[in-house]
Design a protein around this motif. Structure first.
Motif, PDB file in Angstrom:
ATOM      1  N   UNK A   1      92.338  74.264  69.322  1.00 14.17           N
ATOM      2  CA  UNK A   1      93.619  73.586  69.207  1.00 14.17           C
ATOM      3  C   UNK A   1      94.633  74.244  68.090  1.00 14.17           C
TER       4      UNK A   1
ATOM      5  N   UNK B   1     100.119  79.279  68.120  1.00 14.65           N
ATOM      6  CA  UNK B   1     100.932  80.129  69.292  1.00 14.65           C
ATOM      7  C   UNK B   1     102.238  79.323  69.471  1.00 14.65           C
TER       8      UNK B   1
ATOM      9  N   UNK C   1      96.076  77.250  69.362  1.00 14.03           N
ATOM     10  CA  UNK C   1      97.290  76.667  70.457  1.00 14.03           C
ATOM     11  C   UNK C   1      98.444  76.396  69.744  1.00 14.03           C
ATOM     12  N   UNK C   2      98.109  75.460  68.658  1.00 13.31           N
ATOM     13  CA  UNK C   2      99.211  75.200  67.668  1.00 13.31           C
ATOM     14  C   UNK C   2     100.037  76.386  67.166  1.00 13.31           C
TER      15      UNK C   2
END
Lengths: 251, 501
Positions: B111, B117, B114-115
């Motif tokens: 997570x 990016x 992903x954050x």
């Protein structure tokens, strides 16, 4: 930047995956609207959403924001101009709440974010600024996630099951609060959710996806009236039946 | 004991710098490799596999393998000393760092990535702001493991001629000077503990984001390295290097030579505990400048001659073989295989030399060291004199002398310069048929100093100057069980004897 968020246009957007593919989607989302993407698992909702900020690159077709192709320029610059809120939140565990919120302006080299104002916007006490994310509840963390997305100054928000992991009470409160912010700030919001009730209550327009295609496109009232096709009606029926059963229990 | 502590700070400094340099090299390789490998499972598998295989090679063997490897490269690349030790230790340190870099990066919450990016970080920003700080505690744990291993394994660097705390351990093992071994072990363990403690402080600082522990740990590491560097800032000239193989006599002679060179104004360093074949090759390479070898060893093991030859012929042949290195001359004693009896035993059985021993042998028992009975020297002497013993038994060397003392053996194999010959008042039986090859101690000089008259002048007085009795007594001072002297002290005693003559 424009007062309102930009419009989004999908033109023949296709992505082939084993799991959640998107096939030839054409669709325009008006500036300043709140659109919910609903559908079953693997319908391609998240894939479609993630093509807007290029976390997924389409195999063919293109996505336009305010008329400009998102594929132009580096992906990171695009993403700094778009708010992104997702289910697992992804706050940086080694940064304080304030540092998390101020992260994107720092990356972009913009003037520092007004952390206090942003915390107030998501209804968190200003004293939370110095706390570590691990000291917050799930709902509080996602409020920080929303504040972080707003700190970009972006008027386009991509929300991927943003409230999916929260308890129903928190979820309802934070959802309504977000809807208020959407109005007040003139955002364009595209939200993926699997919860039809949430979509009906928050969005102006609901896109129903199945097998990578948009199979229903209607306002909540049209959808409730059954004017949005078979798939949509089936999803609405579930929410409606649940509401009826609750009513029946009360009686 | 106080004499023991004199070389300790210098050796500890070398030990620390060698370990730090090896860790530095390992970091330079493992950090970027780990970074790339963390995103490429197949590369990670291959890199970790190779590093894992390297880890299974015993440290001593890994160090030893670098010697022929660097020798093969040639072109003036030093095959002994710092370079092989540095490379081997760095290889050894690779695995724990690499493994933890990969594990640290792979273990990050998806997570968070992903954050990173989704918020619009460039690859560099993601590495600097997210991946590096979050993986740092795990990576640091790997660095700590590598540090403790490296500081421990660096004691083995002594065997390829790099100074380390292993010098104390190896020379102590050879001279059975346990306090010296203990000092080397404790110092190396203390060094490892302190380094680990400081790195633990840094790790804690990284994990809990405590600035004070981060600062304190880093300051400690920097201070330690500066302290270790301090002795280096002094003399600039390359010292001359005196080599020694791995037994007491060699340690003593090295110190004897070194002391003379120091008096002649040279800066002297020592490479001790070298393997027999390694020492001669190191001399040819100029990695050591001077050491003592034995004519029979070079004749048989390096020149592969099967039959002994008369002494002048042997020495001339060796001098020719060694060129461009030089044979300065014999020191005056031999360290050869010999047969020895108690003086009383020899008188009782009317034995005066190996010829008269042949007559008495059928009623006598031979005690030999573990190797002697299978060596060509034994075959040669047995055939030359027709020796037929009633029985022969093999012993570890120190038990061999006890067997002779207690009457379990009547004749033993011995080294002619062994200190116990004098101490136990033994008779070494002369070899009138010259069946046993000569093992004259000979002074060898590297090509660089073969014509250097100042250098040769400093050590030439040793030629023909050391009688076997003096060498035996010096050896005994170091080898005896009680009241042991250090090789330096024995060398000083020996030097005094030479001056009194």
């Amino acid at each position: 930047m424009d007062e309102r968020g930009p419009d989004i246009r999908f033109e023949g957007v296709t992505k082939r995956f084993a799991g959640a593919a998107v096939s030839d989607v054409d669709c325009t989302i008006a500036a300043g609207s709140f659109v919910a993407l609903v559908g079953g698992s693997g319908a391609g909702k998240s894939t479609l959403l993630r093509m807007v900020n290029r976390l997924v690159e389409p195999d063919s077709g293109r996505v336009l924001l305010g008329g400009a192709d998102v594929a132009e320029g580096p992906a990171y610059a695009l993403r700094q101009r778009i708010g992104y809120v997702f289910q697992s939140i992804g706050l940086m565990p080694h940064m304080s709440v304030a540092e998390n919120i101020a992260l994107v302006p720092r990356l972009a080299g913009d003037p520092p974010a007004d952390v206090a104002a942003l915390l107030e916007m998501v209804e968190l006490p200003v004293a939370y600024a110095s706390r570590a994310p691990s000291a917050l509840s799930g709902g509080e963390r996602q409020r920080v996630g929303v504040a972080r997305a707003l700190a970009t100054g972006a008027r386009l928000m991509l929300l991927d099951e943003p409230f999916g992991a929260l308890d129903p009470v928190t979820r309802d409160a934070i959802g309504r609060r977000y809807r208020d912010l959407h109005e007040r700030l003139g955002l364009t919001s595209l939200m993926v959710t699997h919860d039809m009730a949430e979509a009906l209550l928050l969005a102006d327009r609901i896109l129903v996806m199945a097998k990578g295609r948009i199979v229903g496109d209607a306002t909540p009232s049209d959808m409730l009236a059954g004017r949005a096709g078979e798939e949509a009606s089936a999803l609405v029926a579930v929410a409606a039946r649940q509401a009826e059963r609750i009513e029946a229990l009360k009686a | 004991m106080s004499e023991l502590l004199v070389p300790l700070p210098g050796l500890a400094a070398h030990h620390l710098l060698l370990s730090a340099a090896a860790l530095g090299l390992a970091l330079v390789v493992a950090l970027p490799l780990g970074l790339v490998a963390a995103r490429r499972p197949r590369l990670a598998g291959a890199a970790l596999g190779v590093a894992g295989v390297i880890q299974t090679i015993p440290g001593l063997a890994l160090l030893a393998l670098f010697y022929p490897l660097l020798l093969a490269i040639g072109h003036g690349v030093p095959a002994l000393g710092f370079l092989p030790a540095w490379l081997a230790l760095a290889l050894y340190a690779l695995l724990p760092i690499l493994r933890n870099v990969v594990a640290g990066l792979r273990g990050l919450d998806p997570a968070v990535i992903e954050a990173a990016d989704g918020l619009g970080m460039t690859a560099g920003q993601r590495l600097r702001l997210v991946e590096a700080p979050l993986a740092a505690p795990v990576v640091m744990a790997g660095i700590r493991t590598a540090t403790v291993w490296t500081i421990g394994a660096a004691t083995l660097a002594t065997t390829v001629g790099a100074a380390s705390l292993g010098n104390l351990i190896f020379s102590g093992l050879q001279t059975e000077d346990w306090s010296q071994v203990l000092a080397g072990c404790l110092a190396s363990a203390a060094l490892a503990l302190v380094a680990d403690g400081l790195l633990a402080l840094i790790e804690r600082g990284l994990a809990r984001r405590e600035r004070w522990s981060l600062t304190l740990g880093s300051l400690g590491v920097v201070a330690g390295l500066l302290l270790a560097c301090a002795p280096m800032l002094g003399g600039g000239a390359r010292p001359v290097v005196v080599g020694a193989k791995n037994f007491s006599e060699q340690f003593i002679l090295a110190r004897l030579i070194g002391a003379r060179l120091e008096r002649a104004g040279y800066a002297v360093s020592y490479r001790e505990g070298l393997g027999s074949a390694v020492a001669l090759r190191a001399l040819g390479q100029g990695d050591i400048d001077v050491y003592v070898d034995y004519s029979g060893t070079i004749w048989a093991d390096s020149m592969h001659r099967s039959k002994p030859a008369p002494k002048p012929e042997t020495l001339a042949g060796i001098a020719d073989f060694l060129k461009p290195a030089a044979l300065l001359g014999p020191l005056g004693f031999e360290n050869a295989y010999a047969l020895a009896m108690t003086k009383a035993g020899a008188a009782r059985h009317h034995v005066t030399d190996l010829r008269t021993l042949a007559a008495a042998a059928p009623s006598l028992t031979l005690g030999a060291d573990l190797e002697f009975l299978s060596r060509p020297e034994w075959r040669a002497v047995r055939e030359a004199y027709g020796l037929r013993f009633a029985a022969s038994r093999a012993y570890a060397p120190s038990f061999m002398y006890r067997a002779l003392e207690s009457g379990q053996a009547d004749v033993i194999s011995a080294f002619s310069s062994d200190g116990r010959i004098a101490a136990d008042d033994l008779a070494v039986l002369p070899d009138p048929a010259h069946a046993l090859p000569g093992y004259d101690a000979i002074l060898l000089v590297s090509p660089a100093h073969a014509e250097d008259q100042r250098f040769l002048g400093a050590i030439r007085p040793l030629i023909g100057a050391i009688p076997v009795e003096a060498m035996r007594r010096a050896n005994y001072m170091v080898d005896r069980d009680r009241d042991k002297a250090s090789p330096e002290a024995a060398a000083r005693w020996l030097a005094a004897q030479l001056e009194h003559r």
